[in-house]
Write a protein that holds these residues in place. Structure first.
Motif, PDB file in Angstrom:
ATOM      1  N   MET A  78       0.832  -1.202   0.000  1.00  0.00           N
ATOM      2  CA  MET A  78       0.000   0.000   0.000  1.00  0.00           C
ATOM      3  C   MET A  78       0.874   1.263   0.000  1.00  0.00           C
ATOM      4  O   MET A  78       0.516   2.270  -0.559  1.00  0.00           O
ATOM      5  CB  MET A  78      -0.879  -0.033   1.265  1.00  0.00           C
ATOM      6  CG  MET A  78      -2.256   0.564   1.038  1.00  0.00           C
ATOM      7  SD  MET A  78      -3.087  -0.163  -0.371  1.00  0.00           S
ATOM      8  CE  MET A  78      -3.728   1.290  -1.163  1.00  0.00           C
ATOM      9  N   LYS A  79       2.046   1.120   0.644  1.00  0.00           N
ATOM     10  CA  LYS A  79       2.955   2.255   0.706  1.00  0.00           C
ATOM     11  C   LYS A  79       3.386   2.635  -0.715  1.00  0.00           C
ATOM     12  O   LYS A  79       3.487   3.803  -1.072  1.00  0.00           O
ATOM     13  CB  LYS A  79       4.166   1.884   1.561  1.00  0.00           C
ATOM     14  CG  LYS A  79       4.763   3.080   2.289  1.00  0.00           C
ATOM     15  CD  LYS A  79       5.928   2.660   3.143  1.00  0.00           C
ATOM     16  CE  LYS A  79       7.204   2.736   2.358  1.00  0.00           C
ATOM     17  NZ  LYS A  79       8.326   2.056   2.999  1.00  0.00           N
ATOM     18  N   HIS A  80       3.632   1.570  -1.509  1.00  0.00           N
ATOM     19  CA  HIS A  80       4.070   1.799  -2.890  1.00  0.00           C
ATOM     20  C   HIS A  80       3.010   2.549  -3.686  1.00  0.00           C
ATOM     21  O   HIS A  80       3.313   3.435  -4.456  1.00  0.00           O
ATOM     22  CB  HIS A  80       4.363   0.465  -3.575  1.00  0.00           C
ATOM     23  CG  HIS A  80       5.509  -0.253  -2.982  1.00  0.00           C
ATOM     24  ND1 HIS A  80       6.757   0.308  -2.901  1.00  0.00           N
ATOM     25  CD2 HIS A  80       5.606  -1.483  -2.427  1.00  0.00           C
ATOM     26  CE1 HIS A  80       7.577  -0.549  -2.333  1.00  0.00           C
ATOM     27  NE2 HIS A  80       6.902  -1.649  -2.020  1.00  0.00           N
ATOM     28  N   PHE A  81       1.750   2.123  -3.436  1.00  0.00           N
ATOM     29  CA  PHE A  81       0.663   2.752  -4.171  1.00  0.00           C
ATOM     30  C   PHE A  81       0.586   4.241  -3.844  1.00  0.00           C
ATOM     31  O   PHE A  81       0.416   5.088  -4.717  1.00  0.00           O
ATOM     32  CB  PHE A  81      -0.661   2.062  -3.834  1.00  0.00           C
ATOM     33  CG  PHE A  81      -1.798   2.516  -4.697  1.00  0.00           C
ATOM     34  CD1 PHE A  81      -1.809   2.222  -6.046  1.00  0.00           C
ATOM     35  CD2 PHE A  81      -2.846   3.255  -4.162  1.00  0.00           C
ATOM     36  CE1 PHE A  81      -2.841   2.644  -6.847  1.00  0.00           C
ATOM     37  CE2 PHE A  81      -3.877   3.687  -4.969  1.00  0.00           C
ATOM     38  CZ  PHE A  81      -3.881   3.373  -6.308  1.00  0.00           C
ATOM     39  N   GLU A 136       3.928  -2.945 -23.795  1.00  0.00           N
ATOM     40  CA  GLU A 136       4.863  -1.820 -23.820  1.00  0.00           C
ATOM     41  C   GLU A 136       6.014  -2.060 -22.849  1.00  0.00           C
ATOM     42  O   GLU A 136       7.178  -1.794 -23.159  1.00  0.00           O
ATOM     43  CB  GLU A 136       4.097  -0.542 -23.439  1.00  0.00           C
ATOM     44  CG  GLU A 136       4.928   0.715 -23.365  1.00  0.00           C
ATOM     45  CD  GLU A 136       5.304   1.244 -24.734  1.00  0.00           C
ATOM     46  OE1 GLU A 136       4.598   0.932 -25.695  1.00  0.00           O
ATOM     47  OE2 GLU A 136       6.341   1.951 -24.823  1.00  0.00           O
ATOM     48  N   MET A 137       5.678  -2.597 -21.677  1.00  0.00           N
ATOM     49  CA  MET A 137       6.729  -2.919 -20.704  1.00  0.00           C
ATOM     50  C   MET A 137       7.602  -4.049 -21.212  1.00  0.00           C
ATOM     51  O   MET A 137       8.819  -4.045 -21.035  1.00  0.00           O
ATOM     52  CB  MET A 137       6.090  -3.352 -19.391  1.00  0.00           C
ATOM     53  CG  MET A 137       5.661  -2.238 -18.501  1.00  0.00           C
ATOM     54  SD  MET A 137       5.036  -2.975 -17.018  1.00  0.00           S
ATOM     55  CE  MET A 137       4.947  -1.562 -15.975  1.00  0.00           C
ATOM     56  N   GLY A 138       6.940  -4.992 -21.865  1.00  0.00           N
ATOM     57  CA  GLY A 138       7.656  -6.179 -22.341  1.00  0.00           C
ATOM     58  C   GLY A 138       8.746  -5.849 -23.330  1.00  0.00           C
ATOM     59  O   GLY A 138       9.718  -6.594 -23.480  1.00  0.00           O
ATOM     60  N   VAL A 176       6.796  -3.096  -7.873  1.00  0.00           N
ATOM     61  CA  VAL A 176       5.389  -2.764  -7.603  1.00  0.00           C
ATOM     62  C   VAL A 176       4.510  -3.557  -8.555  1.00  0.00           C
ATOM     63  O   VAL A 176       4.963  -3.961  -9.621  1.00  0.00           O
ATOM     64  CB  VAL A 176       5.093  -1.254  -7.803  1.00  0.00           C
ATOM     65  CG1 VAL A 176       5.740  -0.438  -6.726  1.00  0.00           C
ATOM     66  CG2 VAL A 176       5.522  -0.797  -9.179  1.00  0.00           C
ATOM     67  N   LYS A 177       3.267  -3.761  -8.133  1.00  0.00           N
ATOM     68  CA  LYS A 177       2.333  -4.453  -9.023  1.00  0.00           C
ATOM     69  C   LYS A 177       2.063  -3.571 -10.224  1.00  0.00           C
ATOM     70  O   LYS A 177       1.907  -2.351 -10.091  1.00  0.00           O
ATOM     71  CB  LYS A 177       1.038  -4.730  -8.271  1.00  0.00           C
ATOM     72  CG  LYS A 177       1.122  -5.944  -7.414  1.00  0.00           C
ATOM     73  CD  LYS A 177      -0.274  -6.418  -7.057  1.00  0.00           C
ATOM     74  CE  LYS A 177      -0.156  -7.619  -6.140  1.00  0.00           C
ATOM     75  NZ  LYS A 177      -1.238  -7.716  -5.213  1.00  0.00           N
ATOM     76  N   ARG A 178       2.001  -4.195 -11.416  1.00  0.00           N
ATOM     77  CA  ARG A 178       1.867  -3.380 -12.622  1.00  0.00           C
ATOM     78  C   ARG A 178       0.511  -2.687 -12.714  1.00  0.00           C
ATOM     79  O   ARG A 178       0.419  -1.576 -13.219  1.00  0.00           O
ATOM     80  CB  ARG A 178       2.062  -4.265 -13.844  1.00  0.00           C
ATOM     81  CG  ARG A 178       3.523  -4.437 -14.078  1.00  0.00           C
ATOM     82  CD  ARG A 178       3.807  -5.629 -14.883  1.00  0.00           C
ATOM     83  NE  ARG A 178       5.189  -6.027 -14.624  1.00  0.00           N
ATOM     84  CZ  ARG A 178       5.824  -6.903 -15.343  1.00  0.00           C
ATOM     85  NH1 ARG A 178       5.228  -7.503 -16.338  1.00  0.00           N
ATOM     86  NH2 ARG A 178       7.059  -7.198 -15.058  1.00  0.00           N
TER      87      ARG A 178
END
Lengths: 330, 336
Positions: free
Chosen positions: A1-4, A325-327, A180-182
């Motif tokens: 959650m901190k990352h978000f 795009e990330m790939g 982080v979750k994508r």
């Protein structure tokens, strides 16, 4: 959650530096000025004025709504000045009605109305079925239009600009290697735009519809705003990821704003009813928003289902393109 | 000449530029097509009645004034009256005459019509004894169409601005602008070259747009051509200003939008509101598109001699802006 939270803060900072909030505030002020000092004052269309030339004074019963003119010349001049007016020439013992006509039926009504003013008659008032005054209606109408336009045109442009900036800076690819979750990357963007749109909707409605009327309609308006905001934000992300640069995007943007918005406005606000408009997805969203503004119960469960499906589908597509795009980095 | 060819080559490769030049032409064609659609019945009244409530001769009488729509139930009728996008007037039987219903939020003209309709109905026999003279007057709708066409034309002229601004900004972003600084080319030649591409494109696009929309005599065509050339020049110059001022693509787009809005809104607003005050009217001419708009409107109204004034004003705009730009860029160079 901190990352978000950190992602959210980054997006907000990016938008502040891109002067996004400043632009929204500017538009809010512009719209409010336009509604309160322009639209409300100029939009009313009055009944036709009737001018009469009656040298012999034959029309003694004529209503006070009839403007008497002293000569035939002045009658002509009055009609030339006011091309919606009607003239009555009562000289030489006959009644001649003069008007310019936009259509046969409207012309016929003009003539009959002018003649009817020549006699005394009781005052009649039509039965009022609704609850709003013309000004209230005009305010709701224009606020709804402006909110819709703002979200389609300005909000869409905003999110695309942010994504393009990040794309060019390589932030998207950096995100691919961050822990982080994508989905969060997308979610944080949509959250920021959703919140800013909601705040915009509240302020716009408050300033232009008025405090007392806003309370009743706000929940419905906010729900519709949320749908539209999420849909536009996701489409903005898709466009930004698919198109090569901002210039190409401006063209796509122009096409969307002109060709998507114009028929919707025409169909929803004028008596021109286009047959194919029900296949236009934005028409339903616009009508949803309008129904919310006018507290009408036109929104069926099917519409909400459609909105949810649209949001879900767009999100899936966005996620797929985003991952691709990330790939590219790997 | 060779460098101009390079410029043109880069334009042809850029699909965005080509599309922006084509857009007004497509718009003009659509407007021309819309000409054939009959909008006159849009302003007609709409009356709503309940099935079997109103006698058939009353319906025939109502149809003289507008469209009559029949509803099955009272709720449907009330919903239709209250529907915000229409100005439907509900009509019902009331004694020997008729009564009307309104939602109360209509424009004044519809409220007055509903209030007077029963009186018209009572007097329907006597009202019929009148002689009618329909005046020849320019159609209001046609005036609007002219306005739309001229606005499209201004957009077409404006394309030169968009192109020049975009061109300069992308050169700035790619760093070509720095390379240009050290090229063995004089400042004014550089400006002229940058101007010409957008100017020529804007001219071409507006001439085609004008040909799609208007048919005119040779003299009018000459006037039109002068107006187009002058305003395209001003638009192309504006593009240079925007390119100079804006730091990135984003701000550039914002500036272009604001200027475009100003260029279109000022003359259209003037057309709709008709500012009478001489000071305001003069002030409006500070926006170059106002002169172009007025000039073309005068041409359309069939009085080319009136547009000479507009041509002169546009010409003044061209010269003032050009020298302003020249002096600004000289000053900047001195700083470098």
């Amino acid at each position: 959650m901190k990352h978000f939270g950190a992602l959210l803060m980054k997006d907000v900072r990016l938008m502040v530096s891109g002067k996004f909030f400043l632009m929204s505030l500017g538009f809010l002020i512009l719209y409010t000025l336009y509604v309160n000092f322009g639209y409300i004052r100029f939009m009313d269309v009055g009944m036709y004025q009737v001018y009469m030339y009656d040298p012999e004074g034959t029309q003694k019963e004529a209503s006070s709504l009839v403007h008497r003119v002293p000569s035939e010349k002045e009658l002509e001049a009055a009609l030339l000045e006011d091309d919606n007016g009607v003239g009555i020439n009562a000289s030489n013992g006959k009644l001649q009605v003069l008007y310019s006509e936009e259509s046969k039926k409207a012309g016929c009504h003009k003539a009959d109305y002018a003649i009817s003013l020549l006699r005394q008659s009781e005052k009649y008032n039509a039965r009022i079925m609704g609850i709003q005054t013309p000004e209230q209606k005009a305010r709701r109408d224009i606020t709804c239009e402006l909110l819709f336009f703002e979200m389609i045109a300005v909000g869409f442009l905003g999110i695309a600009a942010v994504i393009f900036k990040e794309k060019n800076m390589g932030v998207i690819r950096v995100c691919a290697i961050l822990p982080v979750k994508r989905n969060w990357f997308l979610l944080s963007k949509i959250t920021v735009f959703l919140l800013s749109d909601l705040v915009f909707a509240i302020l716009l409605t408050l300033f232009n519809v008025g405090l007392s009327d806003t309370a009743g309609i706000l929940p419905g308006v906010l729900l519709q705003t949320a749908f539209l905001s999420i849909i536009m934000a996701l489409s903005g992300v898709i466009c930004a990821l698919l198109l090569k640069d901002f210039r190409q995007f401006t063209l796509a943007y122009l096409l969307i704003t002109i060709f998507a918005a114009t028929p919707v406005f025409m169909s929803a606000n004028t008596p021109i009813k286009l047959e194919w408009i029900r296949f236009h997805p934005f028409y339903h969203i616009y009508m949803g928003l309008k129904n919310a503004y006018f507290e009408m119960s036109g929104n069926s469960p099917l519409y909400y289902l459609g909105c949810l499906i649209a949001v879900g589908g767009l999100f899936a597509v966005t996620l797929y393109i985003f991952r691709r795009e990330m790939g590219k980095e790997r | 000449m060779k460098s101009l060819l390079y410029q043109l080559k880069s334009v042809l490769r850029d699909k965005f530029c080509l599309m922006t030049f084509l857009l007004p032409i497509v718009m003009a064609a659509v407007l021309n097509f819309a000409d054939s659609v009959d909008f006159t019945s849009v302003g007609d009244f709409q009356f709503g009645i309940l099935e079997d409530n109103v006698a058939s001769h009353t319906i025939t009488w109502l149809e003289r004034y507008g469209r009559v729509i029949v509803y099955g139930t009272q709720e449907e009728l009330v919903d239709a009256i209250n529907e915000p996008s229409t100005n439907l007037i509900g009509v019902e039987k009331e004694g020997n005459g008729i009564g009307t219903m309104l939602s109360g939020d209509e424009l004044d003209i519809f409220r007055q019509t509903a209030n007077t309709l029963p009186i018209l109905y009572d007097q329907r026999k006597s009202v019929a004894q009148r002689e009618v003279l329909v005046l020849e007057q320019p159609n209001v709708m046609e005036g609007f169409q002219d306005m739309l066409i001229v606005a499209t034309l201004i957009v077409a002229m404006f394309m030169g601005c968009t192109f020049n601004a975009m061109n300069m900004i992308s050169e700035k972003e790619d760093g070509v602008a720095y390379v240009n600084e050290i090229l063995p080319m004089s400042r004014s030649r550089y400006i002229l070259q940058k101007l010409i591409v957008g100017f020529a494109g804007g001219c071409l696009s507006s001439i085609i747009t004008a040909c799609v929309c208007f048919r005119y005599s040779l003299q009018e065509f000459a006037f039109m051509l002068i107006l187009i050339v002058l305003s395209s020049f001003v638009a192309a110059l504006t593009g240079l200003f925007i390119g100079k001022v804006s730091a990135g693509m984003m701000t550039g787009v914002a500036y272009i939008k604001i200027i475009m809005l100003l260029f279109i809104a000022v003359p259209v607003l003037d057309f709709l509101v008709e500012f009478q005050h001489p000071f305001v009217a003069t002030l409006l001419y500070l926006v170059p598109s106002q002169a172009a708009f007025e000039g073309i409107m005068n041409l359309l109204a069939g009085s080319p001699e009136l547009s000479v004034k507009d041509i002169l004003i546009l010409f003044a705009h061209c010269i003032i802006w050009f020298f302003l730009y020249l002096s600004i860029s000289r000053q900047k160079k001195k700083k470098v």
